[in-house]
Scaffold this motif. Structure first.
Motif, mmCIF file in Angstrom:
data_model
loop_
_atom_site.group_PDB
_atom_site.id
_atom_site.type_symbol
_atom_site.label_atom_id
_atom_site.label_comp_id
_atom_site.label_asym_id
_atom_site.label_seq_id
_atom_site.Cartn_x
_atom_site.Cartn_y
_atom_site.Cartn_z
ATOM 1 N N GLU A 1 4.054 -42.487 18.883
ATOM 2 C CA GLU A 1 2.819 -41.809 19.465
ATOM 3 C C GLU A 1 2.269 -42.746 20.663
ATOM 4 O OE1 GLU A 1 0.560 -39.841 15.496
ATOM 5 O OE2 GLU A 1 0.640 -41.902 15.610
ATOM 6 N N THR A 2 2.404 -43.957 20.191
ATOM 7 C CA THR A 2 1.890 -45.051 21.373
ATOM 8 C C THR A 2 2.600 -44.661 22.646
ATOM 9 O OG1 THR A 2 1.024 -46.536 19.757
ATOM 10 C CG2 THR A 2 1.270 -47.438 21.706
ATOM 11 N N ALA A 3 4.043 -44.828 22.617
ATOM 12 C CA ALA A 3 4.897 -44.853 23.625
ATOM 13 C C ALA A 3 4.561 -43.483 24.239
ATOM 14 C CB ALA A 3 6.286 -44.791 23.282
ATOM 15 N N GLU A 4 4.398 -42.315 23.726
ATOM 16 C CA GLU A 4 4.212 -41.086 24.384
ATOM 17 C C GLU A 4 2.872 -41.100 25.022
ATOM 18 O OE1 GLU A 4 4.562 -37.145 25.805
ATOM 19 O OE2 GLU A 4 6.127 -38.637 24.941
ATOM 20 N N LEU A 5 1.898 -41.551 24.283
ATOM 21 C CA LEU A 5 0.405 -41.648 25.025
ATOM 22 C C LEU A 5 0.482 -42.625 26.285
ATOM 23 C CD1 LEU A 5 -1.863 -41.871 21.695
ATOM 24 C CD2 LEU A 5 -1.832 -40.255 23.537
ATOM 25 N N LEU A 6 1.244 -43.680 26.188
ATOM 26 C CA LEU A 6 1.406 -44.706 27.457
ATOM 27 C C LEU A 6 2.015 -43.755 28.389
ATOM 28 C CD1 LEU A 6 1.934 -48.098 25.823
ATOM 29 C CD2 LEU A 6 -0.189 -47.206 26.617
ATOM 30 N N ARG A 7 3.053 -42.991 28.247
ATOM 31 C CA ARG A 7 3.831 -42.541 29.279
ATOM 32 C C ARG A 7 3.242 -41.147 29.850
ATOM 33 N NH1 ARG A 7 8.241 -43.302 25.396
ATOM 34 N NH2 ARG A 7 7.878 -41.163 24.776
ATOM 35 N N THR A 8 1.910 -40.849 29.234
ATOM 36 C CA THR A 8 1.254 -39.810 29.849
ATOM 37 C C THR A 8 -0.181 -39.967 30.353
ATOM 38 O OG1 THR A 8 0.711 -39.069 27.367
ATOM 39 C CG2 THR A 8 2.584 -38.054 28.360
ATOM 40 N N SER A 9 -0.358 -41.243 30.186
ATOM 41 C CA SER A 9 -1.746 -41.815 30.518
ATOM 42 C C SER A 9 -1.901 -42.189 31.872
ATOM 43 C CB SER A 9 -2.249 -43.069 29.688
ATOM 44 O OG SER A 9 -2.487 -42.256 28.222
ATOM 45 N N ALA A 10 -2.992 -42.255 32.502
ATOM 46 C CA ALA A 10 -2.801 -42.664 34.122
ATOM 47 C C ALA A 10 -3.440 -43.947 33.910
ATOM 48 C CB ALA A 10 -3.803 -41.831 35.044
ATOM 49 N N ILE A 11 -4.453 -44.336 33.153
ATOM 50 C CA ILE A 11 -5.027 -45.630 33.092
ATOM 51 C C ILE A 11 -4.946 -46.264 31.580
ATOM 52 C CG2 ILE A 11 -7.228 -46.758 33.491
ATOM 53 C CD1 ILE A 11 -7.805 -44.721 35.557
ATOM 54 N N LEU B 1 1.048 -58.167 25.078
ATOM 55 C CA LEU B 1 2.210 -57.122 24.963
ATOM 56 C C LEU B 1 1.656 -55.744 25.392
ATOM 57 C CD1 LEU B 1 5.236 -56.639 24.720
ATOM 58 C CD2 LEU B 1 5.010 -56.279 22.168
ATOM 59 N N PRO B 2 0.280 -55.388 24.695
ATOM 60 C CA PRO B 2 0.006 -53.981 25.019
ATOM 61 C C PRO B 2 -0.098 -53.639 26.413
ATOM 62 C CG PRO B 2 -1.129 -54.878 23.127
ATOM 63 C CD PRO B 2 -0.135 -55.912 23.629
ATOM 64 N N PRO B 3 -0.839 -54.475 27.233
ATOM 65 C CA PRO B 3 -1.024 -54.126 28.683
ATOM 66 C C PRO B 3 0.355 -54.098 29.503
ATOM 67 C CG PRO B 3 -2.175 -56.271 28.266
ATOM 68 C CD PRO B 3 -1.799 -55.691 26.962
ATOM 69 N N ALA B 4 1.093 -55.016 28.769
ATOM 70 C CA ALA B 4 2.803 -55.130 29.682
ATOM 71 C C ALA B 4 3.239 -53.969 29.237
ATOM 72 C CB ALA B 4 3.420 -56.309 29.150
ATOM 73 N N GLU B 5 3.299 -53.226 28.118
ATOM 74 C CA GLU B 5 4.058 -52.048 27.775
ATOM 75 C C GLU B 5 3.257 -50.915 28.440
ATOM 76 O OE1 GLU B 5 5.503 -52.954 23.067
ATOM 77 O OE2 GLU B 5 3.512 -52.130 23.520
ATOM 78 N N ALA B 6 2.097 -50.709 28.615
ATOM 79 C CA ALA B 6 1.230 -49.972 29.352
ATOM 80 C C ALA B 6 1.676 -50.006 30.742
ATOM 81 C CB ALA B 6 -0.284 -50.138 29.216
ATOM 82 N N MET B 7 1.752 -50.955 31.357
ATOM 83 C CA MET B 7 2.374 -51.230 32.765
ATOM 84 C C MET B 7 3.715 -50.776 32.922
ATOM 85 S SD MET B 7 1.920 -54.954 34.912
ATOM 86 C CE MET B 7 0.303 -54.864 34.814
ATOM 87 N N ALA B 8 4.658 -51.234 31.884
ATOM 88 C CA ALA B 8 6.015 -50.713 32.103
ATOM 89 C C ALA B 8 5.932 -49.212 32.030
ATOM 90 C CB ALA B 8 6.725 -51.340 30.970
ATOM 91 N N CYS B 9 4.995 -48.524 31.321
ATOM 92 C CA CYS B 9 5.061 -47.068 31.126
ATOM 93 C C CYS B 9 4.730 -46.528 32.340
ATOM 94 C CB CYS B 9 4.511 -46.702 29.923
ATOM 95 S SG CYS B 9 5.259 -46.925 28.399
ATOM 96 N N GLY B 10 4.005 -47.078 33.427
ATOM 97 C CA GLY B 10 3.422 -46.698 34.425
ATOM 98 C C GLY B 10 2.157 -46.191 34.507
ATOM 99 N N CYS B 11 1.239 -46.988 33.680
ATOM 100 C CA CYS B 11 -0.424 -46.722 33.700
ATOM 101 C C CYS B 11 -0.775 -48.067 34.564
ATOM 102 C CB CYS B 11 -0.690 -47.478 32.166
ATOM 103 S SG CYS B 11 -0.411 -46.092 30.771
#
Length: 144
Positions: free
Chosen positions: A21-31, A43-53
């Motif tokens: 769920e987290t991966a899907e939310l990060l991939r579909t979030s802008a910020i 790790l959370p902001p790094a993963e978010a950044m990697a997902c394009g947030c």
């Protein structure tokens, strides 16, 4: 997940989400809003950044190495009011020019994916282990 509408934006807490769920939310979030606090890496902001947030918030100190100036919005640690103002600014920037914010986020994503890639990790580990003498028959030097 609980969603809270703010300025027409849906703010979602990912604390109790599964990894999928987290991966899907990060991939579909802008910020992504980073509330990191005293993290070794962040790790959370790094993963978010990697997902394009586009990442906004606290580095947790450990995240200072990847909160790239100009590609995300770093906020003084623990300054919640500054975080709220930065989040509002990021949302307004996105609302007025989404392609510019997406471009910054994608640049940051590309950099972090390259900097922390599996290939680079394998190479770094290989370099470390090749530099260590693991032969127990060799005389070891000790420091006084």
């Amino acid at each position: 997940h609980d969603a809270l509408p703010i300025y027409g934006w849906e703010v979602i807490n990912i604390d109790n989400c599964s990894q999928e769920e987290t991966a899907e939310l990060l991939r579909t979030s802008a910020i992504f809003l980073s509330f990191s606090e005293r993290e070794g890496f962040g790790l959370p902001p790094a993963e978010a950044m990697a997902c394009g947030c586009y990442v906004v918030g606290f580095t947790g100190l450990g995240g200072r190495e990847f909160f790239y100036p100009g590609l995300c919005m770093q906020v003084e640690e623990g300054n919640v009011l500054a975080l709220a103002k930065a989040a509002e600014e990021a949302m307004r920037n996105f609302d007025s020019d989404p392609s510019s914010v997406r471009e910054l986020a994608l640049k940051a994503s590309s950099i972090i994916r390259d900097e922390y890639s599996i290939q680079k990790q394998i190479r770094d580990l290989r370099d470390v282990f090749e530099s260590v003498d693991l032969d127990p028959r060799r005389e070891k030097l000790s420091n006084p």
